[in-house]
Design an enzyme around this catalytic site. Structure first.
Site, PDB file in Angstrom:
ATOM      1  N   GLN B 328      21.102  41.601  63.143  1.00 30.01           N
ATOM      2  CA  GLN B 328      20.929  43.054  63.106  1.00 30.01           C
ATOM      3  C   GLN B 328      20.127  43.495  64.330  1.00 30.01           C
ATOM      4  O   GLN B 328      18.921  43.209  64.397  1.00 30.01           O
ATOM      5  CB  GLN B 328      20.187  43.487  61.849  1.00 30.01           C
ATOM      6  CG  GLN B 328      20.987  43.342  60.578  1.00 30.01           C
ATOM      7  CD  GLN B 328      20.768  42.014  59.895  1.00 30.01           C
ATOM      8  OE1 GLN B 328      19.855  41.288  60.231  1.00 30.01           O
ATOM      9  NE2 GLN B 328      21.619  41.684  58.944  1.00 30.01           N
ATOM     10  N   ASP B 481      16.246  37.941  63.773  1.00 31.78           N
ATOM     11  CA  ASP B 481      16.172  36.541  63.321  1.00 31.78           C
ATOM     12  C   ASP B 481      17.096  36.235  62.145  1.00 31.78           C
ATOM     13  O   ASP B 481      16.816  35.328  61.362  1.00 31.78           O
ATOM     14  CB  ASP B 481      14.731  36.145  62.955  1.00 31.78           C
ATOM     15  CG  ASP B 481      13.802  36.159  64.154  1.00 31.78           C
ATOM     16  OD1 ASP B 481      14.299  36.054  65.291  1.00 31.78           O
ATOM     17  OD2 ASP B 481      12.576  36.278  63.969  1.00 31.78           O
ATOM     18  N   HIS B 482      18.181  36.999  62.024  1.00 29.94           N
ATOM     19  CA  HIS B 482      19.170  36.700  60.978  1.00 29.94           C
ATOM     20  C   HIS B 482      20.451  36.257  61.683  1.00 29.94           C
ATOM     21  O   HIS B 482      21.290  37.076  62.031  1.00 29.94           O
ATOM     22  CB  HIS B 482      19.427  37.932  60.104  1.00 29.94           C
ATOM     23  CG  HIS B 482      18.173  38.477  59.489  1.00 29.94           C
ATOM     24  ND1 HIS B 482      17.919  39.815  59.346  1.00 29.94           N
ATOM     25  CD2 HIS B 482      17.078  37.843  59.001  1.00 29.94           C
ATOM     26  CE1 HIS B 482      16.729  39.989  58.783  1.00 29.94           C
ATOM     27  NE2 HIS B 482      16.202  38.807  58.568  1.00 29.94           N
ATOM     28  N   ILE B 483      20.574  34.957  61.863  1.00 31.96           N
ATOM     29  CA  ILE B 483      21.648  34.426  62.712  1.00 31.96           C
ATOM     30  C   ILE B 483      22.896  34.200  61.858  1.00 31.96           C
ATOM     31  O   ILE B 483      22.856  33.446  60.898  1.00 31.96           O
ATOM     32  CB  ILE B 483      21.208  33.104  63.373  1.00 31.96           C
ATOM     33  CG1 ILE B 483      19.845  33.282  64.026  1.00 31.96           C
ATOM     34  CG2 ILE B 483      22.249  32.636  64.365  1.00 31.96           C
ATOM     35  CD1 ILE B 483      19.150  31.965  64.332  1.00 31.96           C
TER      36      ILE B 483
END
Lengths: 123, 548
Positions: B328, B481-483
């Site tokens: 995001q 940090d949402h891979i």
């Protein structure tokens, strides 16, 4: 004299030794600041700080204050930390804000209440 | 029983996904060996590392308490030069892919916020409903039982009032295992201000124990340090899951850097190869392999493993491995307020606005989640007041004012899976000689349009409703940090890497569960969906090994 709060002597020693390594004139500057304070019969920092001239004396005074508040002599990535929970930066808000990693209450023991800004904690 | 070189199931990675699969497989009577690239470290060490960071490193450098081992490098951000060392980033929004994850046993759960949103049914049908992105190969009703199971497996607290639950239009099969965590003053004020302009700030479901202990972890005491580490393990992190896995007979091998997946007859996976810290290579065999070493490391490993049968890399006949990289894109505003807000009470994140993620507008631009950071702002307030050269009472008064009357408001945008956003192998290599990941990232017009026409004006409106006297927007998109996306799921082998159970289309005994499999990123935190996919994969794995 620079900081109107109860201070921890151990932390003071560590700050003093680190600062004197960085600033060989530290003791001269401290003597200079004390002389101004004495001359003004100062009881608190506000009594003499306006008379400290801009330049090395004032810089040293602000550096000492900053070290006590932040817990570091310089806020560089590899700086040594002298104080965490005793760093004064957490104290003016300690009635509401958590010192990170230290619990302020117990399980779900907090609420949306907050005292007014004018209620400065004693420290 | 697993040995150091063989097991029924070998799992690469010890984050939430690997741990959930491991526990399920062990419960089904299978032997499990987990391989972890990084070290295994005690919680007290991380807490001490954190407390010994200088103030400017404590808030926004979550990697700083986790110094990497030479053989398992990850992003470090203490100085700019350091942040260029591991992840090789390019493209118009390279900065928005500066992903923080730690290569330690326990993975990124060490420093995750613990937020556990579910997707909505619409989030899984972007192509059908809005003509963008991809549809999932199954509906929300299929995922729901796995969401519930994941919430019980990792211990998620949340509201019992359906009006405060998300999504609003899909029933839950069970209530949350624990009630919600109370709001502090800042979140209460934000909720009230947001409601006045039609933004609904919901109590976040969190993998944090609320009022009670759960799975041997204590209740949250509001230490306000969920990232970079919960000092008391009230938040689920995979580090607390590792001893449970061992108690069930699972083996965990730390400092084992898997660098190659070996295929054999019928293109089944025969073994994985890892380097130990002495650079000695070892071969590990299993009936079935799970690669769950996060959305960057998993595609990297698959690309590293190309062989005669798989000239594009393992699991990559579709050419989709490493494409569709998502996260995001985030913007934030630093605001100063006329009245005190008071963050820093309770967890560092405890609520979010999600009704802004949904709507017909998604055919033109991204939905977005809004929230306020709830970390204690006293260090920021103090640094700012000291910079003003204040002393004595004036200094303390200004510290108190700047700490209480400032906030960081954040907006995270929904990404689309775009093939152009691609992870490849860099020619630069790490300490072991393994290629570093190289990622091209463009947030796309879908997100830029959203920021311009929708989210930044909304953010300004929210700030103004809170009584903002100043509003400073971050100059560029940042990482969340949402891979996600690099091993994308779909029913067609020609266009997707894994099937609906996260099984590689190309290899019947290789599973790639986690964020990489997600066909849509959406605006909310990805972990619970990753956990649900892990449990769905675990069902398929046990069925496959028990019943053939």
């Amino acid at each position: 004299m620079l900081i109107p709060h109860r201070l921890n002597a151990e932390i003071g020693k560590r700050i003093g030794s680190a600062m004197s390594q960085l600033n060989p004139s530290l003791s001269d500057h401290v003597a200079g600041l004390l002389a101004i304070a004495k001359q003004k019969n100062a009881k608190i920092v506000e009594d003499f700080f306006p008379d400290v001239p801009d330049g090395p004396l004032k810089q040293t005074a602000l550096a000492i204050i900053s070290a006590w508040y932040l817990g570091v002599v310089s806020d560089a990535p590899d700086a040594e930390v002298f104080a965490f929970e005793y760093a004064l930066m957490y104290q003016p808000t300690r009635d509401v804000m958590t010192i990170p990693s230290y619990a302020i209450s117990g399980p779900n023991g907090w609420s949306s209440n907050a005292p007014p800004l004018s209620d400065m904690p004693e420290f | 029983m697993a040995s150091d070189s063989s097991a029924d199931v070998v799992i690469v990675g010890t984050g939430v996904v690997g741990c959930l699969v491991a526990e399920r497989a062990l419960d089904a009577g299978l032997s499990v060996l987990m391989l972890e690239a990084g070290p295994r470290v005690d919680r007290w060490r991380i807490v001490e590392n954190y407390r010994n960071l200088p103030p400017s490193m404590r808030l926004f450098h979550w990697d700083a308490p986790y110094p990497p081992k030479p053989w398992a490098p990850h992003l470090e951000t203490r100085v700019a030069k350091e942040s260029e060392q591991y992840l090789q980033l390019e493209g118009p929004n390279a900065r928005a892919y500066l992903q923080g994850y730690v290569r330690y046993a326990g993975g990124a759960t060490w420093h995750w916020a613990g937020i556990c949103w579910r997707l909505t049914p619409e989030d899984m049908r972007l192509k059908s409903l809005y003509g963008v992105g991809r549809d999932w190969p199954f509906g929300h009703d299929v995922l729901e039982p796995y969401y519930t199971a994941a919430e019980y497996a990792i211990g998620v607290c949340g509201p019992s009032d359906p009006a405060l639950q998300w999504p609003p239009n899909a029933e839950r099969s069970k209530p949350y295992p624990m009630g919600p965590i109370p709001f502090g003053p800042g979140e209460t004020r934000l909720t009230e201000a947001a409601a006045r302009i039609g933004m609904m700030n919901l109590p976040a479901p969190q993998a944090r124990n609320s009022g009670v202990s759960y799975h041997g972890r204590p209740p949250c005491c509001g230490n306000n340090n969920c990232f970079p580490v919960c000092p008391i393990a009230a938040k689920y992190d995979a580090a607390t899951a590792l001893p449970k896995i061992e108690a069930k007979g699972g083996k965990i091998l730390a400092n084992a850097v898997v660098y190659r997946v070996e295929t054999g007859e019928k293109n089944a996976v025969e073994a994985v190869h890892y380097f130990d810290p002495n650079k000695v290579s070892h071969r590990v065999t299993a009936k079935l392999f799970v690669i769950a070493c996060n959305g960057i490391e998993t595609p990297k490993l698959l690309l590293l493993s190309k062989d005669d049968r798989n000239s594009n890399g393992v699991a990559n006949s579709s050419d989709q491995v490493g494409r569709n990289m998502m996260d995001q894109p985030k913007l934030f505003a630093e605001v100063e307020l006329a009245e005190p807000l008071w963050t820093g009470v309770g967890p560092v994140q405890s609520s979010s606005i999600l009704n802004t993620t949904q709507g017909e507008f998604r055919n033109r631009y991204a939905g977005a989640m809004f929230r306020m950071e709830n970390f204690a702002r006293s260090p920021l307030g103090s640094a700012a007041a000291l910079k003003k050269g204040l002393v004595g009472k004036a200094l303390d008064t200004e510290i108190r004012r700047l700490s209480a009357c400032t906030a960081r408001l954040t907006v995270e945008h929904e990404p689309l899976p775009l093939p152009i956003n691609r992870l490849t192998l860099s020619s630069k290599t790490d300490w072991l000689g393994i290629n570093k990941p190289n990622i091209y990232y463009d947030v796309s017009d879908y997100v830029r349009r959203s920021a311009k026409e929708y989210t930044v004006p909304r953010l300004q409106q929210l700030a103004s409703e809170l009584g903002a006297t100043s509003f400073q927007l971050s100059p560029e998109f940042l990482n969340s940090d949402h891979i996600m996306g690099g091993c994308i799921m779909g029913s067609e082998a020609a266009t997707a890497v894994v099937d609906a159970d996260c099984r590689a289309h190309d290899h019947q005994n290789l599973f790639l569960p986690g964020g990489g499999a997600m066909p849509s990123g959406t605006a909310s935190n990805s972990t619970l969906t990753m956990a649900a996919l892990a449990l769905k994969a675990a069902d398929a794995i046990t069925a496959q090994l028990k019943h053939g």
